[in-house]
Design an enzyme around this catalytic site. Sequence first.
Site, PDB file in Angstrom:
ATOM      1  N   LYS A 175       1.071  -1.201   0.056  1.00 36.19           N
ATOM      2  CA  LYS A 175      -0.017   0.211   0.404  1.00 36.19           C
ATOM      3  C   LYS A 175       0.851   1.233  -0.167  1.00 36.19           C
ATOM      4  CE  LYS A 175      -1.651   2.783   2.750  1.00 36.19           C
ATOM      5  NZ  LYS A 175      -1.795   3.707   1.793  1.00 36.19           N
ATOM      6  N   GLU A 250      11.067   2.202   9.162  1.00 30.89           N
ATOM      7  CA  GLU A 250      11.454   3.398   9.482  1.00 30.89           C
ATOM      8  C   GLU A 250      11.519   4.695   9.700  1.00 30.89           C
ATOM      9  OE1 GLU A 250      15.428   3.034   8.784  1.00 30.89           O
ATOM     10  OE2 GLU A 250      15.819   1.415   9.015  1.00 30.89           O
ATOM     11  N   CYS A 284      13.601  11.983   4.793  1.00 30.51           N
ATOM     12  CA  CYS A 284      14.057  12.125   6.449  1.00 30.51           C
ATOM     13  C   CYS A 284      15.486  11.532   6.543  1.00 30.51           C
ATOM     14  CB  CYS A 284      13.589  10.188   6.131  1.00 30.51           C
ATOM     15  SG  CYS A 284      14.714   9.074   5.345  1.00 30.51           S
ATOM     16  N   GLU A 385      11.295  17.320  14.258  1.00 26.74           N
ATOM     17  CA  GLU A 385      11.396  17.180  13.251  1.00 26.74           C
ATOM     18  C   GLU A 385      10.394  17.698  12.295  1.00 26.74           C
ATOM     19  OE1 GLU A 385       9.233  13.523  11.008  1.00 26.74           O
ATOM     20  OE2 GLU A 385      11.641  13.426   9.675  1.00 26.74           O
TER      21      GLU A 385
HETATM   22  P1  NAP Z   1       3.013   8.203   7.750  1.00 30.19           P
HETATM   23  O1  NAP Z   1       1.908   9.673   7.482  1.00 30.19           O
HETATM   24  O2  NAP Z   1       3.282   7.722   8.699  1.00 30.19           O
HETATM   25  O3  NAP Z   1       2.745   7.618   6.378  1.00 30.19           O
HETATM   26  C1  NAP Z   1       3.244   6.180   5.768  1.00 30.19           C
HETATM   27  C2  NAP Z   1       2.245   5.422   4.851  1.00 30.19           C
HETATM   28  O4  NAP Z   1       1.384   4.900   6.696  1.00 30.19           O
HETATM   29  C3  NAP Z   1       1.339   6.078   3.853  1.00 30.19           C
HETATM   30  O5  NAP Z   1       0.942   5.007   2.961  1.00 30.19           O
HETATM   31  C4  NAP Z   1       0.121   5.965   5.448  1.00 30.19           C
HETATM   32  O6  NAP Z   1      -0.922   6.021   4.174  1.00 30.19           O
HETATM   33  C5  NAP Z   1      -0.060   5.354   6.116  1.00 30.19           C
HETATM   34  N1  NAP Z   1      -0.976   5.042   7.056  1.00 30.19           N
HETATM   35  C6  NAP Z   1      -1.053   5.919   8.135  1.00 30.19           C
HETATM   36  N2  NAP Z   1      -1.288   5.592   8.952  1.00 30.19           N
HETATM   37  C7  NAP Z   1      -2.066   4.664   8.774  1.00 30.19           C
HETATM   38  C8  NAP Z   1      -2.036   3.450   9.475  1.00 30.19           C
HETATM   39  N3  NAP Z   1      -3.086   3.055  11.064  1.00 30.19           N
HETATM   40  N4  NAP Z   1      -2.174   1.912   9.781  1.00 30.19           N
HETATM   41  C9  NAP Z   1      -1.363   1.645   8.460  1.00 30.19           C
HETATM   42  N5  NAP Z   1      -1.103   2.482   8.047  1.00 30.19           N
HETATM   43  C10 NAP Z   1      -0.452   3.352   7.713  1.00 30.19           C
HETATM   44  O7  NAP Z   1       4.199   8.990   6.569  1.00 30.19           O
HETATM   45  P2  NAP Z   1       4.217  10.600   5.740  1.00 30.19           P
HETATM   46  O8  NAP Z   1       4.491  11.471   5.570  1.00 30.19           O
HETATM   47  O9  NAP Z   1       3.458   9.546   4.743  1.00 30.19           O
HETATM   48  O10 NAP Z   1       5.906  10.015   5.494  1.00 30.19           O
HETATM   49  C11 NAP Z   1       6.754  11.051   6.118  1.00 30.19           C
HETATM   50  C12 NAP Z   1       7.422  10.219   7.215  1.00 30.19           C
HETATM   51  O11 NAP Z   1       8.219   9.580   6.952  1.00 30.19           O
HETATM   52  C13 NAP Z   1       9.060  11.392   8.037  1.00 30.19           C
HETATM   53  O12 NAP Z   1       8.567  11.342   8.804  1.00 30.19           O
HETATM   54  C14 NAP Z   1       9.490  11.042   7.274  1.00 30.19           C
HETATM   55  O13 NAP Z   1      10.559  10.481   7.804  1.00 30.19           O
HETATM   56  C15 NAP Z   1       9.506   9.121   7.479  1.00 30.19           C
HETATM   57  N6  NAP Z   1      10.317   8.577   6.256  1.00 30.19           N
HETATM   58  C16 NAP Z   1      11.537   8.285   6.848  1.00 30.19           C
HETATM   59  C17 NAP Z   1      12.026   6.992   5.924  1.00 30.19           C
HETATM   60  C18 NAP Z   1      13.643   6.181   6.420  1.00 30.19           C
HETATM   61  O14 NAP Z   1      13.793   5.235   6.027  1.00 30.19           O
HETATM   62  N7  NAP Z   1      13.930   5.901   8.005  1.00 30.19           N
HETATM   63  C19 NAP Z   1      12.181   7.422   4.686  1.00 30.19           C
HETATM   64  C20 NAP Z   1      11.504   8.083   4.582  1.00 30.19           C
HETATM   65  C21 NAP Z   1      10.532   9.151   5.011  1.00 30.19           C
HETATM   66  P3  NAP Z   1      -1.968   7.375   3.556  1.00 30.19           P
HETATM   67  O15 NAP Z   1      -0.728   7.717   3.137  1.00 30.19           O
HETATM   68  O16 NAP Z   1      -2.834   6.734   2.655  1.00 30.19           O
HETATM   69  O17 NAP Z   1      -2.088   8.088   5.024  1.00 30.19           O
END
Ligand code: NAP
Length: 485
Positions: A175, A250, A284, A385
């Site tokens: 997903k 991650e 990130c 962050e």
């Molecule tokens: P996010 O809001 O946590 O969403 C990530 C994924 O999780 C999306 O596909 C989201 O779906 C899904 N999701 C949200 N709520 C969920 C739930 N309750 N159950 C299961 N899945 C759920 O993060 P983001 O805004 O997309 O990405 C930004 C974040 O990612 C930042 O904090 C960044 O640091 C981190 N990041 C970390 C790395 C690493 O390797 N450490 C790399 C890239 C990004 P929806 O999109 O449909 O909400």
Amino acid sequence: MPEVFLDYIAGRWTECKSKKTFPNINPASTDEVVGLFQASGADDVQAAFDAAAKAQPAWAALPAPKRGEFLFKAAEILDARLAKLGEEMTREEGKTLPEAKGEVKRAINIFRYIGGEGARQFNYQIPSERENVFCYTIRKPLGVAGLITPWNFPSAIPAWKMAPALVAGNTVVIKPASLAPLSAYRLVEALHEAGLPPGVVNYVTGGGGSAGNAIVEHPALRALSFTGSCEVGNALHDKVGRRKIRLQLEMGGKNPTIVLKDSDLDYAADVLVNGAFFSTGQKCTACSRAIIEKPVYDPLVEKLLEKTRKLKVGNGLEPGVDIGPAVDANQLETDLKYIEIGKKEGAKLLCGGNRLTGGAYSKGYFVEPALFAGVTPEMRIAQEEIFGPVLALMVANDFEDSIRLANCVRFGLSASIVSRDLTRVHQFVNRIEAGLITVNLPTAGVEYQLPFGGTKESSFGMREQGPQALDFYTETRTVYLKYTQ
Ligand code: NAP
């Protein structure tokens, strides 16, 4: 009418059960709908798991080098489409075209590199204490892997999760993030065209709370690999922790770059500008804290100001643009909110920090890159962050102080140092609390053939990518074989 993109379940492009869709909007030009995607729910995820579970035994029985060949073929298909896929990524996520093409190339490289793991999958052969006993390990796939990915690397992250899962013999339900689902769609399309057997990869779009949650809660889930925010990642940890499912998280970062007094300041300023502002700070691994040794603080800040003011913000499709938009209205609001918090906390906004409006900016989520001086470690802009183009400048009294400042956050994803002092560099490498450590390079800009992952609250579980990528997706079995009776 925008194109409608379907789910991919059991080898077929499939409308979701509710027949509802959601739009994928261009953040640089919000009246452009890049595509309509399926608002899938638990029923669709159930169908995806049924297909994945059915396909898994035959997929695992295929010799691993043959599994790898599907990745090689998909890489060829993607390579031929690189320019188009890069443009699509810029339109759905906002990053500049060179960055987007670079990311598609990275996904291709991942498919090739991990495809090669099909012919390696190294194990141990270890001498036995007993006579005529031969001891070795084998790797077994786990079953169905659930993959949940963020919007900021919409091609590379799905690639670096899918490829090792598949080559190890697992089947997949993926997903992607709702803000940028098209790039992962293109990877799945290439795998489909490469002839991947039905059910081996299943792609389902939809909200995190609906489709995402249904993946997490599915009883057939054997491994869950998630990249995204700490908030969601920690909730997933609480949810699946007791189910003894293989879990890889991650998450966020608050990545520092230390600049020591011996550095070439022009070079250091370039490292900081690149690490903090490129990709709109939405990596990130982006640098969000510059920790500068006192004697070079003022001259380095001058150089930073000069370089930051020259950055061109705009639509990432236009040549010469350095920084694209924030990915959506929420992220823009977060960026602006933290800029206000920084001011209220007493940090000095040296430049930028405004939303850009009017003319070419009127339809997008554009914000000027911001430099804050006088940031102290307890401030929220030094601890939390932001995920936007905001760089906090901090003074370090000496090297010891710089290490203390760098480590005093809950995150530990990436960190860098700019220095020619070999002793200090080695001390930094040994003492910095980060999973990704760079020297005389920005905090961001990692390569696919090396392990990736953080420490402290940034990550949980095994490393992704590089030679370790398969570890998460396989279970080691140990064999003792006596060859006489
Ligand atoms: P996010 O809001 O946590 O969403 C990530 C994924 O999780 C999306 O596909 C989201 O779906 C899904 N999701 C949200 N709520 C969920 C739930 N309750 N159950 C299961 N899945 C759920 O993060 P983001 O805004 O997309 O990405 C930004 C974040 O990612 C930042 O904090 C960044 O640091 C981190 N990041 C970390 C790395 C690493 O390797 N450490 C790399 C890239 C990004 P929806 O999109 O449909 O909400």
